[in-house]
Every structure is written in structure tokens, then in C-alpha cells.
Design a protein around this motif. Sequence first.
Motif, PDB file in Angstrom:
ATOM      1  N   CYS A 134      58.455  67.695  61.163  1.00  0.00           N
ATOM      2  CA  CYS A 134      59.520  68.592  60.703  1.00  0.00           C
ATOM      3  C   CYS A 134      59.274  69.067  59.273  1.00  0.00           C
ATOM      4  CB  CYS A 134      60.875  67.895  60.784  1.00  0.00           C
ATOM      5  SG  CYS A 134      61.567  67.799  62.455  1.00  0.00           S
ATOM      6  N   LEU A 135      58.633  68.230  58.464  1.00  0.00           N
ATOM      7  CA  LEU A 135      58.342  68.604  57.079  1.00  0.00           C
ATOM      8  C   LEU A 135      56.981  69.280  56.929  1.00  0.00           C
ATOM      9  CD1 LEU A 135      59.759  65.647  54.937  1.00  0.00           C
ATOM     10  CD2 LEU A 135      60.725  67.921  55.312  1.00  0.00           C
ATOM     11  N   GLY A 136      56.318  69.563  58.040  1.00  0.00           N
ATOM     12  CA  GLY A 136      55.106  70.368  57.962  1.00  0.00           C
ATOM     13  C   GLY A 136      53.800  69.647  58.205  1.00  0.00           C
ATOM     14  N   ALA A 137      53.828  68.350  58.508  1.00  0.00           N
ATOM     15  CA  ALA A 137      52.582  67.648  58.822  1.00  0.00           C
ATOM     16  C   ALA A 137      52.011  68.178  60.138  1.00  0.00           C
ATOM     17  CB  ALA A 137      52.818  66.151  58.916  1.00  0.00           C
ATOM     18  N   THR A 138      50.699  68.290  60.195  1.00  0.00           N
ATOM     19  CA  THR A 138      50.029  68.724  61.420  1.00  0.00           C
ATOM     20  C   THR A 138      49.999  67.597  62.443  1.00  0.00           C
ATOM     21  OG1 THR A 138      48.608  70.134  60.052  1.00  0.00           O
ATOM     22  CG2 THR A 138      47.915  69.744  62.339  1.00  0.00           C
ATOM     23  N   ALA A 139      49.719  66.396  61.965  1.00  0.00           N
ATOM     24  CA  ALA A 139      49.688  65.189  62.796  1.00  0.00           C
ATOM     25  C   ALA A 139      49.751  63.999  61.855  1.00  0.00           C
ATOM     26  CB  ALA A 139      48.422  65.137  63.653  1.00  0.00           C
ATOM     27  N   VAL A 140      49.974  62.809  62.404  1.00  0.00           N
ATOM     28  CA  VAL A 140      50.052  61.609  61.573  1.00  0.00           C
ATOM     29  C   VAL A 140      49.048  60.575  62.069  1.00  0.00           C
ATOM     30  CG1 VAL A 140      52.491  62.015  61.078  1.00  0.00           C
ATOM     31  CG2 VAL A 140      51.851  60.480  62.936  1.00  0.00           C
ATOM     32  N   GLY A 141      48.560  59.768  61.129  1.00  0.00           N
ATOM     33  CA  GLY A 141      47.618  58.713  61.466  1.00  0.00           C
ATOM     34  C   GLY A 141      48.289  57.353  61.443  1.00  0.00           C
ATOM     35  N   LEU A 142      47.886  56.500  62.366  1.00  0.00           N
ATOM     36  CA  LEU A 142      48.343  55.113  62.389  1.00  0.00           C
ATOM     37  C   LEU A 142      47.122  54.210  62.328  1.00  0.00           C
ATOM     38  CD1 LEU A 142      50.706  56.730  63.986  1.00  0.00           C
ATOM     39  CD2 LEU A 142      51.374  54.453  64.752  1.00  0.00           C
ATOM     40  N   GLY A 143      47.200  53.170  61.506  1.00  0.00           N
ATOM     41  CA  GLY A 143      46.092  52.238  61.364  1.00  0.00           C
ATOM     42  C   GLY A 143      46.429  50.853  61.860  1.00  0.00           C
ATOM     43  N   ARG A 144      47.291  50.141  61.123  1.00  0.00           N
ATOM     44  CA  ARG A 144      47.612  48.755  61.466  1.00  0.00           C
ATOM     45  C   ARG A 144      48.109  48.587  62.911  1.00  0.00           C
ATOM     46  NH1 ARG A 144      49.601  48.867  55.820  1.00  0.00           N
ATOM     47  NH2 ARG A 144      48.563  47.235  54.581  1.00  0.00           N
ATOM     48  N   PRO A 145      49.026  49.441  63.404  1.00  0.00           N
ATOM     49  CA  PRO A 145      49.513  49.225  64.773  1.00  0.00           C
ATOM     50  C   PRO A 145      48.399  49.195  65.816  1.00  0.00           C
ATOM     51  CG  PRO A 145      50.967  50.735  63.631  1.00  0.00           C
ATOM     52  CD  PRO A 145      49.779  50.530  62.737  1.00  0.00           C
ATOM     53  N   PHE A 146      47.373  50.023  65.646  1.00  0.00           N
ATOM     54  CA  PHE A 146      46.281  50.020  66.613  1.00  0.00           C
ATOM     55  C   PHE A 146      45.400  48.781  66.450  1.00  0.00           C
ATOM     56  CE2 PHE A 146      46.938  54.791  66.652  1.00  0.00           C
ATOM     57  CZ  PHE A 146      47.497  54.805  67.925  1.00  0.00           C
ATOM     58  N   ILE A 147      45.242  48.292  65.215  1.00  0.00           N
ATOM     59  CA  ILE A 147      44.515  47.031  65.015  1.00  0.00           C
ATOM     60  C   ILE A 147      45.228  45.904  65.749  1.00  0.00           C
ATOM     61  CG2 ILE A 147      43.923  45.241  63.340  1.00  0.00           C
ATOM     62  CD1 ILE A 147      43.387  47.363  61.301  1.00  0.00           C
ATOM     63  N   TYR A 148      46.546  45.809  65.551  1.00  0.00           N
ATOM     64  CA  TYR A 148      47.309  44.724  66.167  1.00  0.00           C
ATOM     65  C   TYR A 148      47.322  44.846  67.689  1.00  0.00           C
ATOM     66  CZ  TYR A 148      49.039  44.027  61.389  1.00  0.00           C
ATOM     67  OH  TYR A 148      49.133  43.801  60.037  1.00  0.00           O
ATOM     68  N   ALA A 149      47.416  46.068  68.180  1.00  0.00           N
ATOM     69  CA  ALA A 149      47.417  46.276  69.632  1.00  0.00           C
ATOM     70  C   ALA A 149      46.091  45.829  70.240  1.00  0.00           C
ATOM     71  CB  ALA A 149      47.685  47.746  69.946  1.00  0.00           C
ATOM     72  N   ALA A 150      44.988  46.182  69.578  1.00  0.00           N
ATOM     73  CA  ALA A 150      43.669  45.791  70.081  1.00  0.00           C
ATOM     74  C   ALA A 150      43.436  44.296  69.933  1.00  0.00           C
ATOM     75  CB  ALA A 150      42.579  46.570  69.343  1.00  0.00           C
ATOM     76  N   THR A 151      43.993  43.687  68.883  1.00  0.00           N
ATOM     77  CA  THR A 151      43.838  42.247  68.684  1.00  0.00           C
ATOM     78  C   THR A 151      44.382  41.474  69.877  1.00  0.00           C
ATOM     79  OG1 THR A 151      43.902  42.355  66.267  1.00  0.00           O
ATOM     80  CG2 THR A 151      44.587  40.279  67.279  1.00  0.00           C
ATOM     81  N   GLY A 152      45.543  41.866  70.357  1.00  0.00           N
ATOM     82  CA  GLY A 152      46.164  41.134  71.452  1.00  0.00           C
ATOM     83  C   GLY A 152      45.671  41.529  72.826  1.00  0.00           C
ATOM     84  N   TRP A 153      45.455  42.818  73.033  1.00  0.00           N
ATOM     85  CA  TRP A 153      45.220  43.284  74.399  1.00  0.00           C
ATOM     86  C   TRP A 153      44.044  44.251  74.526  1.00  0.00           C
ATOM     87  CZ3 TRP A 153      50.079  42.518  72.268  1.00  0.00           C
ATOM     88  CH2 TRP A 153      50.889  41.570  72.907  1.00  0.00           C
ATOM     89  N   GLY A 154      43.202  44.354  73.517  1.00  0.00           N
ATOM     90  CA  GLY A 154      42.029  45.208  73.610  1.00  0.00           C
ATOM     91  C   GLY A 154      42.392  46.668  73.812  1.00  0.00           C
ATOM     92  N   SER A 155      41.578  47.377  74.585  1.00  0.00           N
ATOM     93  CA  SER A 155      41.810  48.806  74.792  1.00  0.00           C
ATOM     94  C   SER A 155      43.119  49.060  75.532  1.00  0.00           C
ATOM     95  CB  SER A 155      40.641  49.428  75.558  1.00  0.00           C
ATOM     96  OG  SER A 155      40.462  48.802  76.812  1.00  0.00           O
ATOM     97  N   ASP A 156      43.539  48.123  76.396  1.00  0.00           N
ATOM     98  CA  ASP A 156      44.831  48.274  77.072  1.00  0.00           C
ATOM     99  C   ASP A 156      45.977  48.293  76.064  1.00  0.00           C
ATOM    100  OD1 ASP A 156      43.668  48.393  79.534  1.00  0.00           O
ATOM    101  OD2 ASP A 156      44.347  46.424  80.222  1.00  0.00           O
ATOM    102  N   GLY A 157      45.856  47.488  75.014  1.00  0.00           N
ATOM    103  CA  GLY A 157      46.884  47.474  73.984  1.00  0.00           C
ATOM    104  C   GLY A 157      46.973  48.805  73.265  1.00  0.00           C
ATOM    105  N   VAL A 158      45.818  49.385  72.947  1.00  0.00           N
ATOM    106  CA  VAL A 158      45.797  50.692  72.281  1.00  0.00           C
ATOM    107  C   VAL A 158      46.415  51.750  73.187  1.00  0.00           C
ATOM    108  CG1 VAL A 158      44.303  52.479  71.305  1.00  0.00           C
ATOM    109  CG2 VAL A 158      43.776  50.058  70.917  1.00  0.00           C
TER     110      VAL A 158
END
Length: 529
Positions: free
Chosen positions: A469-493
Motif C-alpha cells: 500500500c505504501l509503494g513497495a514492489t515486493a517484500v523479502g522474508l529471511g528468518r521465517p524461511f530459515i525456521y521453516a526449513a530447519t523443521g520441515w525442509g522444503s515442505d516447510g518453506v
Amino acid sequence: MFARPLARAARAGRTSARRFASSSTSVAGSRLATRLTLAAAGAAVIAGTTYAFLPQAHADASRITKAGERIITLEELGKHWQAGSLWVAVDGKVYDVSEFANVHPGGLRILLENGGRDATKLFHAIHPPNTIKKYTKQVPCVGVIDPEELAVLASQRSAEDDRIETARRSLFGVDSVVGLSDFERYAKDLLPLHAWAYYSTGADTEGALAENTAIFRRIFFRPRIMRDVHDVDTSTEFLGVKSSIPVYVAPTARNGLGQPEGEVAVTRGAGATGIFQVLSHYASRSLDEVKAAAREGQQIGWQLYLNPDRERSREAIEDAVAAGAHSIWITADTVTLGKRETERRLNAEANPAPNGKPLSRERQRFGFSAHDTRMSWDDIAFVRKHAPGLPVIVKGVGAWEDVVLAYKYGADAVVLSNHGGRQLDFAQPPMKVLYDVNKNAPQVLHRKNFNIFLDGGVRTGTDVLKALCLGATAVGLGRPFIYAATGWGSDGVEKAVQLLEEEITIGMQLLGVTRVDQLGPQYLDTSKI
């Protein structure tokens, strides 16, 4: 002779366990602390016993293997733990990193923390294959670990190994995850303490880290009703890449600390869900490995830390281009590393300095030898010269004025970011910078030849919508994908992206829009920013 060292080790274990459990959100936190305390003391006894019964004849430094390699005992290895005399063992071989420490891409600190010991497990968790071969001329091999001692090392398990194995056995299926915060909560028990400290903490008081998320809670929606929102399209396109949702994987280092496949697991999850990934310069897996795991047509960007030796930077850029990088993401906010106090404290409590050890008076090095402190806007042209035709993005922008300058100097995009709150404490949260761009430089928003990305603090689909809404084209996420992969690998991502897509879809329908390009500041109340 081992009584006092073992007592210190047990005390260190109790301190580490208390610190680890006190911040845990797991219902088993107190029980975990008890297990860690007992296990730490037990591990100390095992370590002491192991050392006591190792054949002392191996102290003879003149012994060599049939291949002519010098045999080095663990006792001798342990004497080389400080700057100027720094050895580490990897895969049974002992390397002298004394000189290399000053130019080590990962910095001096991690070498000092692991000097004089076997670092095989950590090394493979954070480095791509062939890393040692790459630096053979700079890192001489001085010998091999005594085979009998190496066998003992290989047979040992730590209390931390047991804790992680127990947590993994009790982990539920990924379909029971209902929000991104769940990934973080359960990943904590699955990670070594040093990995959790590295991933989760911020600089100094962690004010910037906290505010990155908190600012989203102060921005409210102004939903519109009585509109046809039956068919919603969450897809978008940026830098010539189509994406199922306006989210990409931000570059994060050392993914291998929590997931054996490292960034490859993230690549598979991103490919399955149709989102873009940016690979860290310090990834646990090489760009070649990640590209090999990618789906046909899946694009991977590559993050760059500029080196003071521009010849090295040139080689790194050209290697990335040859490996098929889609774009080059220059990180500009790490000319020196922030003081990550919580991470240091956790590691210090786990491995405290011996009682009575005198103050270290060695001159402190506040810089980071692998990062250039003389960066300038002309570096955009330098990167473009060696990556012709590839988009060049400047990451780590923390003021609206620098967004304008990046556009002026020809960047294809910027990432508003304070490095996840890990660099300058109380640096503005990226959402505040984006708000300032709206107020002071609206002319750089929504341009076809210039994108504005944002990372830091995004944890829900509604956070994504607020940024757009404030004009960003897209947003990046880092930690959530690390944690998702830590527990469940590619399925977590993959599950993480599914959750975000669901939340974005619901949010768009309740706001009264059906496409992301319909979002704008009229849907927000920013009066409490």
C-alpha cells in the motif's frame, strides 16, 4: 586433575541452560533447562574421561603417517587457539589459519571461537563444498589428527545432539503449522544454541530488531466494502520475474546450521510455490548447487558483499554470472559488523573464559576485513560492468535520501532494510523509511525501471499488504524461511508460502481489492507511525 575444569564446564552448562530456557516459548522450557544442565555436566565428565585415557605416547610431535603427514594430538591442537597461532581441524586434517584469519570472509571472531579444536561439524554446516580447496594456498595443512583420537571424537555425542534429536522425534507434521510464528517457536528447540543465537538476535539492545515488527502493529487498514472481490489475483512481476505472491526469499547466511540441505531446501520450496530467491554471499551452499536444485526457469539472485580488494569482487561477480545468477544484490549496510550483544552473551555463557584468565589486551578490530569501508555510489557502475545485462540492486537502504541517490546512479532497485536489526541499533525500521519515501520522494515510486523492496519484520500476509500500500514492489522474508526449513525442509518453506498466500488473499478481499496493483495509501491509516 580434572576436578576444577569439570566443575567449570558444569557451571557453564547450567548458565547456558538457564539463559536458553528463560527466553524459550516452548512449554517444555523448564524441563529442557534441567536436561541441558545435567547433560552439560555429563558431557564434561565424558570429555575429561576421554582425554584422560587417550594414549599419551601420541604427544610425540615427530610421528608421521605413511603418506608423510605429521600426526598432531588433540592436546597439541588445543595449544593453538589465539590470534597469531591459530589452528583448526576439519575432517581429520589440521590447518594453520593464523595468517588467513585477517582476510577470512566470515571474519576473525568465528575462527577465534573455534581455534584449537575440531570444527568439522560447524565447517560443513556453513560452507559450500570445495571451500578448503579454494583456499589451499592461503591455509596450509600442518598435519592430521591422531587416528585413535579422531575415532574417539567421531564416537562422541553431546547433550545438545541428544536434545535436538529428542525435539525432532516429537515434532508434528507441517500441516499443523498455522502461522509463520509457529516455525520460529518450534525451530528453537531444533537448533544448536550457537545457531539460534546467530539467527534470532539483533544488535546491542535489539531496539531495531523489535521495532521492525512493532511498526506494523501501529499501521491500520481502511477497508472498503460492497465491492466484487470474488476473483483475487495475488501474483505480481518484478525484475522481469513472475511471482505467485509479492514475496521473495531474502538472502540469509549459514542456512546449513539448522538444515543439512541448507539453502537447497529453500530453493526447492521456493520453486514449488513460484517465488523468487536471493542467495547470500555467505550461503552454506554454492550458487551452482542451488541452481542445480532449481526448477526449469526458476531464477536465483545473488547477494554481494564488496571486498576491499576489488579484484576479488570482480572474480566473485563473474563467477556468479557464469553460474547463472539472475541479478546482483549489493549489500551496503555492513561496512563494519554491528555489535550483536545477545549473540555474544549466549556464546560467552556457553563457553566462558576460564576463571582467573587475565584481560585480553590485543587491539580490538572493529572492522570486517572482507567488507569494503570505502564504498561509493560509483560501485553500482563497477558491478554493472562485470555483470552486463543483469539487474543491480542496492540492499540496506535506511533513509529516503539514499533511495533517490540509488535511482540517480542507475540502480534497478533498492531494498529498504536495516539488516534484520543486526547492524545499527535503532536504525529506522524499513516501513518508516518507506513512509518517508511517500512523503518526500513520491516520484521514485511505481516506476517501471526502478523497484522498491523491503525486508525486516514481515511476519504476516497483512504486513505484506501494508508495505505494498505504501509503494513497495515486493517484500523479502529471511528468518521465517530459515525456521521453516530447519523443521520441515522444503515442505516447510512451501507451507510458509501457502500461509502467506492465504493471508494475502483474505486481506485483499476484506480490503476490497482483487489485484496487488490496486493497493495504495488510501487503504491505510498511518497516523500512529
